[in-house]
Design a protein around this motif. Sequence first.
Motif, PDB file in Angstrom:
ATOM      1  N   ALA A 229       0.821  -1.215   0.000  1.00 13.40           N
ATOM      2  CA  ALA A 229       0.000   0.000   0.000  1.00 13.40           C
ATOM      3  C   ALA A 229       0.855   1.266   0.000  1.00 13.40           C
ATOM      4  CB  ALA A 229      -0.943   0.002   1.203  1.00 13.40           C
TER       5      ALA A 229
ATOM      6  N   PRO B 120     -14.258   5.462   1.833  1.00 16.10           N
ATOM      7  CA  PRO B 120     -13.349   4.380   2.239  1.00 16.10           C
ATOM      8  C   PRO B 120     -13.950   3.449   3.297  1.00 16.10           C
ATOM      9  CG  PRO B 120     -12.173   6.474   2.135  1.00 16.10           C
ATOM     10  CD  PRO B 120     -13.631   6.787   1.973  1.00 16.10           C
TER      11      PRO B 120
ATOM     12  N   PRO C   6      -1.179   0.056  -8.810  1.00 11.65           N
ATOM     13  CA  PRO C   6      -2.557   0.244  -9.292  1.00 11.65           C
ATOM     14  C   PRO C   6      -3.521   0.454  -8.125  1.00 11.65           C
ATOM     15  CG  PRO C   6      -1.513  -1.591 -10.410  1.00 11.65           C
ATOM     16  CD  PRO C   6      -0.584  -1.184  -9.322  1.00 11.65           C
ATOM     17  N   GLU C   7      -4.349   1.484  -8.254  1.00  9.69           N
ATOM     18  CA  GLU C   7      -5.264   1.861  -7.175  1.00  9.69           C
ATOM     19  C   GLU C   7      -6.246   0.731  -6.848  1.00  9.69           C
ATOM     20  OE1 GLU C   7      -5.347   4.257  -5.205  1.00  9.69           O
ATOM     21  OE2 GLU C   7      -7.389   4.407  -4.449  1.00  9.69           O
ATOM     22  N   VAL C   8      -6.693   0.036  -7.892  1.00 13.71           N
ATOM     23  CA  VAL C   8      -7.715  -0.990  -7.688  1.00 13.71           C
ATOM     24  C   VAL C   8      -7.158  -2.148  -6.833  1.00 13.71           C
ATOM     25  CG1 VAL C   8      -7.229  -2.304  -9.785  1.00 13.71           C
ATOM     26  CG2 VAL C   8      -9.539  -2.266  -8.867  1.00 13.71           C
ATOM     27  N   VAL C   9      -5.878  -2.430  -6.968  1.00 19.26           N
ATOM     28  CA  VAL C   9      -5.273  -3.500  -6.164  1.00 19.26           C
ATOM     29  C   VAL C   9      -5.221  -3.074  -4.703  1.00 19.26           C
ATOM     30  CG1 VAL C   9      -3.201  -4.893  -5.792  1.00 19.26           C
ATOM     31  CG2 VAL C   9      -3.898  -4.292  -8.110  1.00 19.26           C
ATOM     32  N   ARG C  10      -4.817  -1.827  -4.478  1.00 19.92           N
ATOM     33  CA  ARG C  10      -4.742  -1.323  -3.098  1.00 19.92           C
ATOM     34  C   ARG C  10      -6.112  -1.405  -2.425  1.00 19.92           C
ATOM     35  NH1 ARG C  10      -5.324   2.968  -0.087  1.00 19.92           N
ATOM     36  NH2 ARG C  10      -6.300   4.194  -1.707  1.00 19.92           N
ATOM     37  N   ARG C  11      -7.157  -1.158  -3.214  1.00 22.73           N
ATOM     38  CA  ARG C  11      -8.505  -1.189  -2.627  1.00 22.73           C
ATOM     39  C   ARG C  11      -8.967  -2.595  -2.297  1.00 22.73           C
ATOM     40  NH1 ARG C  11     -11.655   3.307  -6.297  1.00 22.73           N
ATOM     41  NH2 ARG C  11     -10.320   5.054  -5.747  1.00 22.73           N
ATOM     42  N   LEU C  12      -8.378  -3.589  -2.961  1.00 23.93           N
ATOM     43  CA  LEU C  12      -8.762  -4.975  -2.671  1.00 23.93           C
ATOM     44  C   LEU C  12      -8.046  -5.528  -1.438  1.00 23.93           C
ATOM     45  CD1 LEU C  12      -8.841  -6.607  -6.212  1.00 23.93           C
ATOM     46  CD2 LEU C  12     -10.778  -6.143  -4.717  1.00 23.93           C
ATOM     47  N   LEU C  13      -7.027  -4.817  -0.971  1.00 25.52           N
ATOM     48  CA  LEU C  13      -6.291  -5.287   0.200  1.00 25.52           C
ATOM     49  C   LEU C  13      -7.115  -5.029   1.453  1.00 25.52           C
ATOM     50  CD1 LEU C  13      -2.735  -3.907  -0.655  1.00 25.52           C
ATOM     51  CD2 LEU C  13      -3.714  -6.123  -1.219  1.00 25.52           C
TER      52      LEU C  13
ATOM     53  N   HIS D 277     -16.286   1.092   1.493  1.00 31.30           N
ATOM     54  CA  HIS D 277     -15.450   0.189   0.693  1.00 31.30           C
ATOM     55  C   HIS D 277     -14.799  -0.869   1.582  1.00 31.30           C
ATOM     56  CE1 HIS D 277     -13.238  -0.658  -2.986  1.00 31.30           C
ATOM     57  NE2 HIS D 277     -12.262  -1.003  -2.175  1.00 31.30           N
TER      58      HIS D 277
END
Lengths: 272, 140
Positions: free
Chosen positions: A210, A242, A215-222, A245
């Motif tokens: 993080a 957030p 890629p932003e989308v990967v960070r959001r899946l963490l 999410h």
Amino acid sequence: MNLQRAVAVASVECSKLSAQVKTRVALVAGAAGPFVFALAMRVQSSVPEDTLFGRSVKESGLALSLVVLGFSALWVLPVLASIVGGDVFAAEDRYGTWKTILTRSCRRSEVFAGKIATAFGFALLATAVLAVSSVAAGLLVIGSGPLVGLSGTLIPSSHALSRVALAWISVLPPVFGMTAVAVLLSVATRSSAAGIGLPVVMALTMQLYALVDGPEVVRRLLITSGFNAWHGLLAEPSYHGPLTHSAVVASVYVLSSLAIAYWLLRRRDVAA
Amino acid sequence: MRCAFPAIIIAVSVSSCGRSAITADRIERAFEPTFANLVQVQVSWLRVPPVTASDLDVTASCRRTAADVEAGAGEWVCKVRWFGPDRQPLRDTFDLIVTPDGCYTATAEGEQLGGVTLRSRDGRDVRNLLHTFEGCFDTI
């Protein structure tokens, strides 16, 4: 599934937990740690400048609680989340007691539900202890000065207290997500070391990722991104994207981990 | 399960071509009111007459230090134009470290805004809020 029998399993698990040194140490450390930190902040001249609210730590006790929250997210919360969840199933393998408990009057689903309730209950209790202790340490040792928020506004301490409480509540979804992952690893590997250790390593790895501008989308899946979702509560106007999410991502982790853990437990041959 | 999540993450990252949520526009929109609010708090701590945000009229212009990419976390520089409490026009520059989750630490270049602490009218030392400060903005 009989709810009463699941409650009975949880009750037995709780009595086993209360006799364990590691759970007592975790709770005592969670209760005492913030007071030690607050006293250290009061005595020394430097402040933890590299953490959000670190510069305000001598002005407001509530800033101290948020510093503890920010620091804990790195590895303390993952440890508290997985210390019971990662062991509650694997302990039966370690002691060779699956045959004993599954040939008694409880079905696998009831044993599973009781153990899950215990793991999630401990994660909730440990997080609550750390939260209450950090707020108490801040208010008693530092004081109840107003808090400079993340949009530069001065938040009165009464108002700030409710936001700090919400901030601590907001880390519960990722904490439960970590607990569910620990349960899955506990069931799958039959090893307490893997059940407790791997989620902590996973959390550290995710948080290192993080920090990289990937890629932003990967960070959001963490799942660990949820540990920082509270920042919006301290902004003016506050933002909650957030938080929503984080809750959705954590739900996916919880449901998928528990579903697979239950499937693995159901198909296990304990009689062999 | 242990294989499913990494697989999803890799699949999504490969298909992810969207630009970063850390943009100059977002940083400027977060920085300007935060700076104005901090000036107001600082003025109250120094026990000098209050000012309003409209009096300060803060305008920030931010750009990423790495010239090759316009958006993204990392080091940024914000040039700020504003009006001081006695209406004199001021220009300051801040170095920002912006993290991927939308939080930043801003540090003033030079000593124009004072050191780490300031002396209030009643003789107390107070933290200089404008020397180094933090803020966060929504990236979703």
